[in-house]
Design a protein around this motif. Structure first.
Motif, short mmCIF file in Angstrom:
data_model
loop_
_atom_site.label_atom_id
_atom_site.label_comp_id
_atom_site.label_asym_id
_atom_site.label_seq_id
_atom_site.Cartn_x
_atom_site.Cartn_y
_atom_site.Cartn_z
N LEU A 225 -6.06 -0.65 13.03
CA LEU A 225 -5.50 -1.04 11.74
C LEU A 225 -6.50 -1.94 11.04
CD1 LEU A 225 -1.97 -1.83 10.64
CD2 LEU A 225 -3.63 -3.67 10.31
N MET A 226 -6.73 -1.70 9.75
CA MET A 226 -7.75 -2.43 8.99
C MET A 226 -7.17 -2.97 7.69
SD MET A 226 -10.74 0.43 9.51
CE MET A 226 -9.53 1.75 9.33
N ASP A 227 -7.62 -4.14 7.33
CA ASP A 227 -7.24 -4.72 6.06
C ASP A 227 -7.86 -3.92 4.92
OD1 ASP A 227 -6.03 -7.36 4.78
OD2 ASP A 227 -7.94 -6.98 3.77
N GLN A 228 -7.24 -4.03 3.76
CA GLN A 228 -7.71 -3.31 2.57
C GLN A 228 -9.18 -3.60 2.26
OE1 GLN A 228 -6.22 -4.83 -1.25
NE2 GLN A 228 -5.43 -2.78 -1.67
N MET B 161 8.11 -9.02 -2.28
CA MET B 161 7.75 -7.60 -2.45
C MET B 161 7.18 -7.05 -1.14
SD MET B 161 5.20 -5.91 -5.28
CE MET B 161 4.88 -4.16 -5.29
N GLN B 162 7.62 -5.87 -0.75
CA GLN B 162 7.15 -5.26 0.48
C GLN B 162 5.69 -4.82 0.35
OE1 GLN B 162 10.26 -2.21 0.62
NE2 GLN B 162 10.84 -2.98 2.64
N GLN B 163 4.91 -5.07 1.39
CA GLN B 163 3.53 -4.63 1.40
C GLN B 163 3.46 -3.18 1.85
OE1 GLN B 163 0.49 -7.88 2.39
NE2 GLN B 163 2.17 -8.36 3.79
N LEU B 164 2.53 -2.44 1.23
CA LEU B 164 2.36 -1.03 1.56
C LEU B 164 1.37 -0.89 2.71
CD1 LEU B 164 2.84 1.99 0.94
CD2 LEU B 164 0.90 1.85 -0.66
N ILE B 165 1.77 -0.14 3.73
CA ILE B 165 0.91 0.16 4.88
C ILE B 165 0.64 1.66 4.88
CG2 ILE B 165 0.59 -0.01 7.37
CD1 ILE B 165 0.97 -2.72 5.92
N ALA C 175 -2.95 -2.62 4.10
CA ALA C 175 -3.56 -2.39 5.41
C ALA C 175 -3.49 -0.90 5.70
CB ALA C 175 -2.86 -3.19 6.51
N VAL C 176 -4.49 -0.41 6.45
CA VAL C 176 -4.56 1.03 6.73
C VAL C 176 -4.75 1.23 8.23
CG1 VAL C 176 -5.76 3.20 6.25
CG2 VAL C 176 -5.66 1.40 4.48
#
Length: 330
Positions: free
Chosen positions: A161-164, A1-5, A90-91
């Motif tokens: 970029l930051m992890d959730q 499953m693709q991760q959402l960025i 990730a954001v």
């Protein structure tokens, strides 16, 4: 499953360059097909056609979303709102002017996949900026690093970029005047840098004139250091020592010019008092803003978000904070 960025983009009067920004972000996402993307544009009370352009883009491409402030609340609060709405694993945060190239986010994602929680862009060079802006920014970051107990990396902005889990901790904080890059360092976790060259702005003008740069610098200093408050002791001590030296010099030379002595002493001591009152006022002002318990920003409308999610976020930010980080419940 693709991760959402999620990519958060604060916007203030960037209508001249938004079409190019949309195009670059679409091209960037097409190169990284292993991820899903959402692009959250936060319109910070723009007075041009920025909101209209984002709305049109959101209708054409569901990955583009809009948070529309009721007025201009400032760059740092625009980032804060975007982080609260971001749903990605990730954001990333970037400005709309493309001075921080989205392609660098690809390198950040590799670091993230390798186990880092925060990957910040560290500028090797800054193109298209005046000597004064480059020098003052360089000096500010180094002064800030020396007077705070939080290790805020030099030559970095909000491009990162930051992890959730990092974003989740940032969303728990309720500072009325956030200095986001400092807060990211404060929450900790595993952090590293990606070096890049900041590009020249292609469209529009900088939204950070000298006045805003000074305000941001003061927010950073007063958020993460109490050292300026101690200046009263130091400057007071310097004034006393200077006065004693002057008195001894006049005594030794038998030279007593009363008017000159009074004028010089008055200017010197008044300057010291006013500087320290100004520094103290900056801290008191932050306490006052926090004590009022007003919402940090007001969202006029959103587009592209689930209706229930948007309503939930609006309810959370509209509830005033009580001491200890608690919220008022009816």
């Amino acid at each position: 499953m693709q991760q959402l960025i999620s990519i958060v983009v604060p916007v203030y009067n960037e209508g001249d360059g938004l079409t190019a920004t949309f195009k670059v972000l679409r091209r960037f996402s097409h190169r990284l097909t292993q991820y899903q993307f959402e692009f959250i544009f936060v319109n910070d009370g723009s007075q041009d056609n920025s909101a209209t352009l984002i709305e049109q883009q959101a209708k054409q491409d569901s990955r583009f979303k809009l948070i529309n402030f009721s007025r201009n609340f400032g760059h740092q609060l625009a980032i804060t709102a975007g982080l609260r709405y971001a749903g990605g694993q990730a954001v990333a945060v970037m400005d709309a002017d493309l001075q921080d190239p989205p392609a660098v986010i690809g390198h950040m994602l590799k670091k993230w996949e390798a186990g880092y929680d925060v990957i910040y862009g560290q500028r090797e060079r800054r193109f298209g900026e005046t000597w004064f802006k480059r020098t003052s920014a360089k000096l500010f970051y180094r002064v800030l690093q020396h007077i705070t107990t939080t290790n805020i990396p030099v030559d970095t902005g909000d491009f990162r970029l930051m992890d959730q889990k990092v974003v989740r901790e940032l969303n728990r904080l309720g500072e009325p005047d956030p200095f986001v890059r400092g807060l990211v360092s404060w929450v900790g976790f595993k952090q590293t840098a990606v070096l890049y060259q900041r590009q020249e702005r292609k469209n529009g003008v900088s939204k950070y004139p000298l006045k805003k740069m000074v305000a941001l610098a003061m927010a950073g200093i007063t958020s993460f250091s109490t050292l300026p408050l101690k200046l009263a002791y130091w400057t007071g001590g310097v004034a006393i020592v200077t006065g004693l030296i002057g008195f001894n010099v006049m005594l030794f030379r038998h030279s007593w010019q009363t008017n000159s002595l009074i004028i010089c002493s008055s200017f010197f001591l008044s300057g010291i008092i006013l500087v320290n009152l100004g520094l103290l006022g900056s801290y008191v002002g932050r306490i006052f803003n926090a004590a009022r318990q007003r919402p940090r920003y007001i969202i006029a409308s959103t587009q592209g978000f689930n209706q229930l999610i948007a309503q939930s976020h609006n309810e959370k930010i509209s509830q005033p904070r009580l001491p200890g980080g608690l919220r008022q419940h009816n």
